[in-house]
Motif scaffolding. Sequence first.
Motif, PDB file in Angstrom:
ATOM      1  N   UNK A   1      -5.156  -5.963 -46.331  1.00 36.06           N
ATOM      2  CA  UNK A   1      -5.975  -6.095 -45.112  1.00 36.06           C
ATOM      3  C   UNK A   1      -7.422  -6.451 -45.464  1.00 36.06           C
ATOM      4  N   UNK A   2      -7.958  -5.736 -46.444  1.00 30.22           N
ATOM      5  CA  UNK A   2      -9.346  -5.949 -46.838  1.00 30.22           C
ATOM      6  C   UNK A   2      -9.536  -7.358 -47.406  1.00 30.22           C
ATOM      7  N   UNK A   3      -8.645  -7.778 -48.279  1.00 30.83           N
ATOM      8  CA  UNK A   3      -8.748  -9.107 -48.874  1.00 30.83           C
ATOM      9  C   UNK A   3      -8.559 -10.206 -47.831  1.00 30.83           C
ATOM     10  N   UNK A   4      -7.648  -9.999 -46.906  1.00 29.39           N
ATOM     11  CA  UNK A   4      -7.407 -11.002 -45.861  1.00 29.39           C
ATOM     12  C   UNK A   4      -8.649 -11.206 -45.001  1.00 29.39           C
TER      13      UNK A   4
ATOM     14  N   UNK B   1      -4.690 -12.200 -53.255  1.00 30.67           N
ATOM     15  CA  UNK B   1      -4.000 -11.845 -52.021  1.00 30.67           C
ATOM     16  C   UNK B   1      -2.504 -12.117 -52.145  1.00 30.67           C
ATOM     17  N   UNK B   2      -2.171 -13.245 -52.734  1.00 27.98           N
ATOM     18  CA  UNK B   2      -0.765 -13.586 -52.916  1.00 27.98           C
ATOM     19  C   UNK B   2      -0.075 -12.565 -53.830  1.00 27.98           C
TER      20      UNK B   2
ATOM     21  N   UNK C   1      -3.621 -10.549 -41.857  1.00 28.83           N
ATOM     22  CA  UNK C   1      -2.813 -10.628 -43.075  1.00 28.83           C
ATOM     23  C   UNK C   1      -1.685 -11.642 -42.906  1.00 28.83           C
ATOM     24  N   UNK C   2      -1.062 -11.667 -41.746  1.00 25.15           N
ATOM     25  CA  UNK C   2       0.019 -12.621 -41.498  1.00 25.15           C
ATOM     26  C   UNK C   2      -0.503 -14.047 -41.517  1.00 25.15           C
ATOM     27  N   UNK C   3      -1.679 -14.224 -40.960  1.00 28.80           N
ATOM     28  CA  UNK C   3      -2.280 -15.558 -40.901  1.00 28.80           C
ATOM     29  C   UNK C   3      -2.605 -16.069 -42.303  1.00 28.80           C
ATOM     30  N   UNK C   4      -3.101 -15.200 -43.160  1.00 30.49           N
ATOM     31  CA  UNK C   4      -3.483 -15.594 -44.505  1.00 30.49           C
ATOM     32  C   UNK C   4      -2.280 -15.824 -45.403  1.00 30.49           C
ATOM     33  N   UNK C   5      -1.236 -15.026 -45.226  1.00 37.44           N
ATOM     34  CA  UNK C   5      -0.093 -15.139 -46.128  1.00 37.44           C
ATOM     35  C   UNK C   5       0.866 -16.233 -45.706  1.00 37.44           C
TER      36      UNK C   5
ATOM     37  N   UNK D   1       1.623 -23.011 -44.539  1.00 40.96           N
ATOM     38  CA  UNK D   1       1.162 -22.163 -45.637  1.00 40.96           C
ATOM     39  C   UNK D   1      -0.352 -22.016 -45.579  1.00 40.96           C
ATOM     40  N   UNK D   2      -0.901 -21.035 -46.299  1.00 40.88           N
ATOM     41  CA  UNK D   2      -2.349 -20.883 -46.293  1.00 40.88           C
ATOM     42  C   UNK D   2      -3.021 -22.161 -46.768  1.00 40.88           C
ATOM     43  N   UNK D   3      -4.163 -22.427 -46.209  1.00 42.04           N
ATOM     44  CA  UNK D   3      -4.864 -23.661 -46.517  1.00 42.04           C
ATOM     45  C   UNK D   3      -5.328 -23.611 -47.963  1.00 42.04           C
ATOM     46  N   UNK D   4      -5.037 -24.657 -48.696  1.00 44.43           N
ATOM     47  CA  UNK D   4      -5.416 -24.731 -50.103  1.00 44.43           C
ATOM     48  C   UNK D   4      -6.619 -25.653 -50.241  1.00 44.43           C
TER      49      UNK D   4
END
Length: 183
Positions: A41-44, A73-74, A167-171, A178-181
């Motif tokens: 949660x914190x990292x997201x 995060x991953x 968290x769902x949005x980031x993962x 997928x998360x933006x690279x």
Amino acid sequence: MWADTLVILFISVCTALLGEGLTWLMVYRTEKYQKLKAEVERQSKRLEKRKEAHGDSLDKQHKKKIEREEEKLKNNNRDLSLVKMKSMFAIGFAFTALLSMFNSIFDGRVVARLPFLPISWIQGLSHRNLPGDDYTECSFIFLYILCTMSIRQNIQKMLGFAPSRTASKQSGSIFGPPPQQFK
């Protein structure tokens, strides 16, 4: 037919509650899970704030920092999934036994009528062990799976066990992008 449908709905609610109860006993209340969830949660949140603050105008240094945070995060999401996986095997085994028992009780009985004709590759599941060729007739297994999938998600949200939106949005997920690279 209505009585069977209501019984299956009740079975779905009971098995979803049982599953979440077992998961709470085996996973959610453990210190390791709680620490990992708080870290994710914190990292997201930190990653999302950093992306919003810098937008598209990122220099190489900021891109590398964001990539490192995404990698952390991953890794934490992977560790969180591994912690959950142990209980999922136990629950899966128990539910397979319950499913086979209920499947034998409702074998060959039409439990619902679908308002649509399922696509061909789902018809085998929706019309499983039913006589005739009316594919709008629904078997136990199909209705049970649909009910359990929707009910369990809602029970997880009500009990606070579902991952947060951040968290769902980031993962990412299998249905979302997928998360933006940054490369």
